[in-house]
Design a protein around this motif. Structure first.
Motif, mmCIF file in Angstrom:
data_model
loop_
_atom_site.group_PDB
_atom_site.id
_atom_site.type_symbol
_atom_site.label_atom_id
_atom_site.label_comp_id
_atom_site.label_asym_id
_atom_site.label_seq_id
_atom_site.Cartn_x
_atom_site.Cartn_y
_atom_site.Cartn_z
ATOM 1 N N ILE A 329 0.836 -1.203 0.000
ATOM 2 C CA ILE A 329 0.000 0.000 0.000
ATOM 3 C C ILE A 329 0.871 1.252 0.000
ATOM 4 O O ILE A 329 0.643 2.193 -0.763
ATOM 5 C CB ILE A 329 -0.952 -0.009 1.219
ATOM 6 N N ASN A 333 0.929 3.904 -3.005
ATOM 7 C CA ASN A 333 0.544 5.286 -2.722
ATOM 8 C C ASN A 333 1.516 6.249 -3.377
ATOM 9 O O ASN A 333 1.123 7.293 -3.909
ATOM 10 C CB ASN A 333 0.498 5.537 -1.211
ATOM 11 N N THR A 338 -2.048 7.767 -4.690
ATOM 12 C CA THR A 338 -3.251 7.473 -3.918
ATOM 13 C C THR A 338 -2.978 7.723 -2.440
ATOM 14 O O THR A 338 -1.833 7.947 -2.034
ATOM 15 C CB THR A 338 -3.692 6.008 -4.128
ATOM 16 N N VAL A 340 -4.371 5.637 0.269
ATOM 17 C CA VAL A 340 -4.960 4.518 1.016
ATOM 18 C C VAL A 340 -4.213 4.362 2.340
ATOM 19 O O VAL A 340 -2.981 4.409 2.381
ATOM 20 C CB VAL A 340 -4.874 3.216 0.188
ATOM 21 N N ILE A 367 -3.150 -5.965 -4.570
ATOM 22 C CA ILE A 367 -3.139 -4.696 -3.827
ATOM 23 C C ILE A 367 -3.040 -3.514 -4.789
ATOM 24 O O ILE A 367 -3.705 -2.485 -4.588
ATOM 25 C CB ILE A 367 -1.971 -4.673 -2.816
ATOM 26 N N GLU A 368 -2.239 -3.644 -5.843
ATOM 27 C CA GLU A 368 -2.135 -2.558 -6.824
ATOM 28 C C GLU A 368 -3.494 -2.288 -7.470
ATOM 29 O O GLU A 368 -3.919 -1.132 -7.607
ATOM 30 C CB GLU A 368 -1.107 -2.918 -7.904
ATOM 31 N N CYS A 371 -5.806 -0.554 -4.973
ATOM 32 C CA CYS A 371 -5.454 0.856 -4.756
ATOM 33 C C CYS A 371 -5.966 1.738 -5.900
ATOM 34 O O CYS A 371 -6.349 2.895 -5.686
ATOM 35 C CB CYS A 371 -3.939 1.005 -4.610
ATOM 36 N N GLU A 374 -10.093 1.722 -5.476
ATOM 37 C CA GLU A 374 -10.690 2.188 -4.225
ATOM 38 C C GLU A 374 -10.865 3.710 -4.202
ATOM 39 O O GLU A 374 -9.887 4.451 -4.316
ATOM 40 C CB GLU A 374 -9.822 1.752 -3.046
ATOM 41 N N ASP A 377 -10.161 5.802 1.549
ATOM 42 C CA ASP A 377 -8.827 5.583 2.102
ATOM 43 C C ASP A 377 -8.690 4.222 2.780
ATOM 44 O O ASP A 377 -7.682 3.944 3.414
ATOM 45 C CB ASP A 377 -8.450 6.703 3.080
ATOM 46 N N LEU A 379 -9.234 0.045 1.858
ATOM 47 C CA LEU A 379 -9.501 -0.920 0.797
ATOM 48 C C LEU A 379 -10.668 -1.822 1.221
ATOM 49 O O LEU A 379 -10.560 -2.576 2.185
ATOM 50 C CB LEU A 379 -8.259 -1.767 0.511
ATOM 51 N N SER A 383 -13.229 -3.459 -4.078
ATOM 52 C CA SER A 383 -12.020 -3.193 -4.873
ATOM 53 C C SER A 383 -11.206 -4.449 -5.146
ATOM 54 O O SER A 383 -10.152 -4.365 -5.770
ATOM 55 C CB SER A 383 -11.135 -2.171 -4.135
#
Length: 465
Positions: A329, A333, A338, A340, A367-368, A371, A374, A377, A379, A383
């Motif tokens: 994450i 970010n 982002t 998150v 996870i990508e 992110c 979503e 903030d 997840l 998503s």
């Protein structure tokens, strides 16, 4: 033997802990912080302090905890609170206290807290050892693992890093073999020399020899100039041969000669060139089976398999999924711009139950994607791919952990169910503690304690009702 200290305003409550833990192992200090020994005691590893003592000083709870750590730098601080002091106890935990207990202190609750202290001590001592004795600063996030299987891998890396011994990394696709190879090189005495990585399976068979050993001008059609091979480029350093099981028999013969004689010969060349290279090979195949099938030379296999290290698949190190997810994450970010901050607890539970055929690489990709999709903030399930989460919000059945004793497996299963149940109730009630406690048939104090035990926060559930 653990040494404990109990600090209370009236000096009488240390008897509760002494009765639970055993006489002779607990020291009581009445009168509050002012009565503690000014020089402290570095042998105290667990400190019980009541809320009144923390609130009695001129400063905040945070500053009171700092004062305690000045005296007892190695102690895990457990706060003792009455029914009406839950908020202050939670504030103390947020400020760095290890945990809190409510009075009267029950034997089961006390045992759970002490088990947590012991487990944390073991993990922290192992990490401190790694940090102080061996790993460089850039590697600390990666070696901070909760998995015994991965800690065993890092122990082997420490043992072999300072040698020139050939290492064979085995494991499924996506387990991080290339990262382990880089880690091994970075902590060897060749760290200042080149690290050359070769993905043998990605090079056409006709070009593998040229890529590895180089070629002379005019040695074949298209060879318009001399080219240095990967072994020459890695001279003095390390060469990483990924997917070694894919190379042809002719290349295997030359690799065997390099390992035995420490010399190479360019394609089309006639002279031997000495090379000083440390070889790390990797494969996701069963090399023993390839040997039995005649697809890989037995003598080369023995030369490569001097120091084998198996990288466990992600499903065998599920304890690391929260930490890995948090790291991804932060990574995305920065890359995706982002913001998150966390993962919904229900999603995290399901990530830990998923089989992960693609291992760490698959987790990174998931996870990508999350992110990117979503909007908030945190997840949320929307998503993530439905098949990963069990589809339509249904729970994924947790695998039976037959590798653990029955008692430990039962505890993990109960903890998992309890956390999932509480997360579902909090979501149903929109994060309203009073409503969630009433729905669950427990008091708000009990709910707060359970949420703290399982690391749940009401904020992600707000406005989700």
């Amino acid at each position: 033997m653990r040494k404990m200290l109990v600090i209370t305003r009236d000096g009488g409550r240390s008897e509760d802990v002494e009765e639970l833990f055993g006489k002779g192992k607990v020291v009581g200090a009445g009168g509050g912080l002012d009565e503690t020994a000014p020089e402290g005691d570095r042998e105290v590893d667990t400190l019980f302090v009541d809320v009144e003592t923390l609130l009695n000083g001129d400063g905040s709870i945070s500053s009171a905890l700092e004062d305690l750590w000045q005296h007892y730098p190695s102690a895990a601080i457990v706060v003792m609170a009455d029914d009406g002091q839950t908020k202050e106890a939670v504030d103390a935990v947020k400020a760095g206290a290890f945990d809190y207990l409510t009075r009267p202190v029950g034997r089961e609750e006390f045992g759970l807290v002490m088990d947590k202290v012991r487990r944390t001590d073991v993990l922290q001592s192992e990490l401190d050892y790694l940090r102080d004795q061996f790993w460089n600063e850039e590697s600390l996030d990666y070696v901070d693992t909760r998995s015994k299987a991965m800690r065993d891998v890092f122990v082997k890396l420490r043992q072999v890093a300072g040698t020139r011994t050939t290492v064979l990394l085995t494991g499924e696709t996506g387990t991080g073999k290339s990262l382990i190879a880089k880690l091994l090189h970075a902590h060897s005495n060749r760290r200042d020399m080149p690290f050359i990585s070769v993905h043998c399976g990605a090079i056409p068979d006709t070009l593998v020899e040229s890529e590895l050993f180089g070629h002379e001008k005019g040695s074949f059609t298209g060879a318009v100039r001399r080219k240095l091979g990967k072994f020459e480029l890695a001279h003095g350093g390390t060469i990483f041969l990924d997917e070694i099981g894919t190379v042809s028999q002719s290349v295997q013969v030359k690799l065997l000669n390099v390992i035995q004689e420490r010399v190479i010969q360019r394609v089309g060349g006639e002279s031997d060139l000495a090379v000083d290279v440390r070889i790390i090979a990797a494969t996701n195949e069963d090399m023993g089976q390839l040997v039995e099938e005649g697809r890989f030379r037995r003598d080369l296999y023995y030369r490569l398999n001097v120091f084998p290290i198996r990288i466990p698949p992600l499903r065998e190190r599920a304890e690391d999924i929260p930490r890995l997810s948090e790291g991804f994450i932060k990574q995305f970010n920065g890359l995706l711009n982002t913001e998150v901050k966390s993962i919904h607890p229900q999603v995290l539970d399901r990530l830990m139950e998923y089989h992960w055929p693609g291992n760490v690489r698959e987790l990174e990709n998931v996870i990508e994607r999350a992110c990117i999709l979503e909007p908030g903030d945190v997840l949320t399930p929307d998503s993530f791919p439905p098949d990963l989460l069990g589809g339509q919000g249904e729970m994924v059945t947790a695998p039976v952990r037959t590798n653990l004793p029955l008692k430990e497996a039962r505890r993990i299963t109960v903890d998992t169910f309890e956390k999932q149940y509480l997360a579902s109730v909090l979501e149903l009630c929109g994060g309203v503690i009073k409503d969630a406690a009433e729905h669950a048939g427990i008091t708000t104090r009990q709910l707060n304690k359970l949420m703290n035990r399982h690391g749940l926060d009401k904020k992600p559930y707000k406005n989700k009702k």
